[in-house]
Structure formats: structure tokens, C-alpha cells
Design a protein around this motif. Structure first.
Motif, short mmCIF file in Angstrom:
data_model
loop_
_atom_site.label_atom_id
_atom_site.label_comp_id
_atom_site.label_asym_id
_atom_site.label_seq_id
_atom_site.Cartn_x
_atom_site.Cartn_y
_atom_site.Cartn_z
N THR A 116 45.26 85.38 29.86
CA THR A 116 45.21 84.51 29.23
C THR A 116 45.93 83.30 30.16
O THR A 116 46.23 81.94 29.68
CB THR A 116 46.32 84.68 28.32
OG1 THR A 116 47.39 84.84 28.78
CG2 THR A 116 45.26 85.80 27.22
N ARG A 117 47.12 83.70 31.61
CA ARG A 117 47.98 82.70 32.39
C ARG A 117 46.66 81.92 33.43
O ARG A 117 47.07 80.53 33.34
CB ARG A 117 48.85 83.58 32.95
CG ARG A 117 50.11 84.06 31.53
CD ARG A 117 50.99 84.44 32.67
NE ARG A 117 50.94 86.15 33.05
CZ ARG A 117 50.56 87.01 31.87
NH1 ARG A 117 51.09 86.98 30.97
NH2 ARG A 117 50.85 88.60 32.89
N ASN A 132 45.20 79.98 31.32
CA ASN A 132 45.59 79.20 30.55
C ASN A 132 44.53 78.09 29.23
O ASN A 132 44.34 77.44 28.55
CB ASN A 132 45.47 77.02 31.40
CG ASN A 132 46.49 76.51 30.41
OD1 ASN A 132 47.82 76.88 29.78
ND2 ASN A 132 46.64 74.96 30.53
N ARG A 161 44.42 81.06 24.96
CA ARG A 161 45.58 81.89 24.61
C ARG A 161 44.88 82.95 23.92
O ARG A 161 43.40 82.45 23.31
CB ARG A 161 46.35 81.45 22.97
CG ARG A 161 47.07 82.28 22.59
CD ARG A 161 47.69 81.00 21.19
NE ARG A 161 49.36 82.21 20.99
CZ ARG A 161 50.43 82.75 21.56
NH1 ARG A 161 50.30 82.52 22.96
NH2 ARG A 161 51.73 83.19 21.10
N GLY A 178 45.80 76.94 23.22
CA GLY A 178 46.86 77.01 22.98
C GLY A 178 48.23 77.25 24.27
O GLY A 178 47.41 77.35 25.51
N GLU A 179 49.42 77.87 24.24
CA GLU A 179 50.27 77.98 25.32
C GLU A 179 49.36 79.89 25.60
O GLU A 179 49.58 80.50 24.87
CB GLU A 179 51.16 78.17 24.49
CG GLU A 179 52.51 78.82 25.75
CD GLU A 179 53.85 79.18 25.39
OE1 GLU A 179 54.72 79.22 26.32
OE2 GLU A 179 54.01 79.06 24.27
N ALA A 180 50.01 79.85 26.68
CA ALA A 180 49.00 81.12 27.37
C ALA A 180 49.69 82.15 26.57
O ALA A 180 51.26 82.41 26.90
CB ALA A 180 48.98 81.14 28.68
N GLY A 181 49.01 83.29 26.55
CA GLY A 181 49.94 84.19 26.05
C GLY A 181 48.26 85.64 25.61
O GLY A 181 47.41 85.01 24.57
N GLU A 236 47.89 86.80 20.66
CA GLU A 236 48.36 86.61 19.71
C GLU A 236 47.87 87.91 18.85
O GLU A 236 46.72 88.48 18.97
CB GLU A 236 48.36 85.89 19.19
CG GLU A 236 48.74 85.67 17.56
CD GLU A 236 48.59 83.97 16.85
OE1 GLU A 236 48.16 84.24 15.84
OE2 GLU A 236 48.32 82.84 17.83
#
Length: 322
Positions: A221-222, A225, A227, A295-298, A300
Motif C-alpha cells: 500500500t505504501r 500509494n 489503501r 485513500g491513505e496508504a494502510g 483497513e
């Protein structure tokens, strides 16, 4: 026996590859790369009582030392070719060395990997392996290609090696019927070489699961870029896992246990049909466990359609020593 006698007796004469011009015994190995290919290289160090038990069966350790490195080549879709090995040993124990070589070279021969060099010295037990593979130009799988809308997949089942480790540590009781399975998952990981090769023209990103799905998927994800949204109910769990621990503990081991050495990869919807065909030919089970979104990298986590919180973290070499 001294160092050179050990090397001559146990670590030479294992190369049947024509692309090895000079193997062990000189200052450098000389290797012939196939035309129009890219070289893939990966190095790992395994330290006693950090990555393996110091009294681990040497045959299993020899297998494991090579397998975890070949898994990195699998994650790139590479063809395994050569390996170098550096051993640090407390003493020249021929019984241990013989067992280690049995496990190491059995796997090397299975994948047609030639030992081309290395080193041997005295000190606390540790093993450093460098594997080399080849790829058709422009075909290497990477971590940074995932896009919103891609499906997230894993091969095999998750958490079994961690379950085997917890059993050996005395933290979890595993029934006799599942004991051999979970110990084998920890001691004899199976690198997904053929699956990685089959994914070269299908997957948008990939990596191998060494430190736990939660942390490793975070790398994708990072790098990309995007989510990741994981559906907890879709995590592939073995019968051994579901028979041994409750659901929440099973999810924890699957997400953060580490040592799975399965592949995690993303696939655009347009290639979904190709994926079914390609991995069916490899005989590898795979499961869709979520999707990539903008969305923001990470990562969920979702369970029963609601956000799910997991307290445990994935393996970290330095945090684990605190």
C-alpha cells in the motif's frame, strides 16, 4: 576437519548447471546470464534463537535457510539459478553439517539451484544466504504496481507456521492429528516459485509473506500509494487452525504471525479470468481476501461489514528484542 576440508567434502560438486563457469573454489564465481534477462538477487541472514531454535533439526534448518530466500525470488516471478552460502558455526560438527547439507541441497536440486560460493567462519550460529534468479526483461513483479479496484489475493492458508511456532514454544496445545502439519509448515516452508512465474503478466504487485500479512501488505500500500480493505471472513485458514484456536486468535495468527512464505498479490479485474487459469495449472490454492481502494496508504480490516481492530503487530526484528 578444517574449513577447507569441510568445504571440499560437503559444499562442492553440487552444480549441474551449464551457466556456472566457475563455482566454489576460486576467489569469485563466474556465471553466464541468459540473453535478454534481468538478474534478481536477494540476501537473508538467519540468526540462532532469533529466526530459528539453536537446537533445530539441521536437515529442516538447511531446507528452511534456502526456502525462505527462494520465496523472495518467487515474489518477483524469477527463475532460481544460483545461491551463495555463508555459515558461522560455533564448532566444526560434522554430524550437524551433514544434516544441514542434506536439507539444503535436496531443495537446491529440486529447483535446479547451484551453490556457487560463500564463506565459513567460527562464531555464534548464523546463516546468510544470497540467491540469484533470472527474469525476462521487463517482467519482474514489484510492490508498487497496485491500483484502486485491484483484488487482493494470497496463496495457500495463513498462520499455520505461526501456530507451529507457538506449539513449540508451549503457548498453544495442538492435537496429535494436526501436529505434524503445523510443525512442517514452520520448519519446511514451500516457496511458491511456479505461482510467481505464472503471475508475471497478471499481477499488478506482489510480495512474499515473511513478517505477517498485515505488515507485508502494508508495504504494497505504501509503495503503491493506495489503501487495502481486507475482509476478515475471507482469510484462508486451515483445518488445523480452526480446530485448535478460536476465530479471533486464528485471525491474529493469520495477520501477524509471520513465516508463511505464501504470496500476497494484487490483480486488476480485467485479469481475473487469467488468474484462475494460470494458478490452476500450478496446482496452487489461492483466495481473494479484499480489494485496493483510493485513500491513505494502510490496511483497513472489516468483519461482518464493520471496522475490525487488531491490537497485535507484525514481526519486527528490532522491536521483538525489546
Amino acid at each position: 576437519m578444517n574449513e577447507f576440508e569441510i568445504i571440499k567434502q560437503y559444499f562442492t560438486g553440487h552444480s549441474g548447471r551449464k551457466d556456472v563457469i566457475m563455482g566454489p573454489g576460486d576467489d569469485c564465481a563466474l556465471l553466464q546470464m541468459p540473453p535478454n534477462t534481468t538478474l534478481a538477487v536477494s540476501t537473508d541472514t538467519l540468526v540462532a534463537d532469533v529466526h530459528f531454535f539453536a537446537d533445530m533439526d539441521p536437515v529442516a534448518l538447511g531446507h528452511r535457510a534456502l526456502a525462505v530466500n527462494l520465496s523472495d525470488l518467487a515474489a518477483m516471478g524469477a527463475d532460481p539459478c544460483w545461491v551463495s552460502l555463508a555459515l558461522t558455526l560455533p564448532k566444526a560438527d560434522e554430524t550437524w553439517i551433514r544434516g544441514f547439507c542434506e536439507g539444503f541441497f535436496e531443495l537446491a536440486e529440486y529447483y535446479n539451484v547451484a551453490l556457487v560460493g560463500g564463506d565459513m567462519t567460527r562464531g555464534p550460529l548464523s546463516i546468510t544466504v544470497t540467491v540469484h534468479g533470472s527474469l525476462p526483461e521487463g517482467k519482474g513483479l514489484r510492490r508498487h504496481g497496485a491500483r484502486a479496484g485491484d483484488g487482493i489475493y494470497v496463496t495457500g492458508t495463513l498462520g499455520d507456521a505461526a501456530l507451529g511456532l507457538q506449539q513449540q514454544l508451549g503457548n498453544i496445545a495442538v492435537s496429535e492429528s494436526h501436529l505434524a502439519f503445523v510443525r512442517n509448515k514452520f520448519e519446511h516452508p514451500h516457496p511458491r516459485i511456479l505461482a510467481g512465474q505464472a503471475l508475471r503478466d497478471i499481477a499488478s504487485s506482489a510480495l512474499d509473506l515473511s513478517d505477517g500479512l498485515l505488515g507485508d501488505l502494508g508495504h504494497i500500500t505504501r509503495a503503491s500509494n493506495v489503501r487495502a480493505v481486507l475482509e476478515m471472513e475471507q482469510l484462508p485458514l486451515s483445518q488445523a487452525m480452526t480446530d485448535t484456536v478460536e476465530q479471533e486468535r486464528a485471525w491474529q495468527l493469520a495477520l501477524t504471525g509471520g513465516d508463511d512464505y505464501e504470496l500476497c498479490f494484487t490483480v486488476p479485474e480485467v485479469h481475473r479470468g487469467q488468474l484462475e487459469t494460470a494458478l490452476a495449472h500450478c496446482g496452487v490454492k489461492f483466495t481473494r481476501i479484499g480489494r485496493m481502494v483510493a485513500g491513505e496508504a494502510g490496511v483497513e480490516l472489516m468483519a461482518d461489514g464493520k471496522p475490525y481492530k487488531l491490537e497485535a503487530k507484525s514481526w519486527d526484528h528490532f522491536r521483538s528484542g525489546e
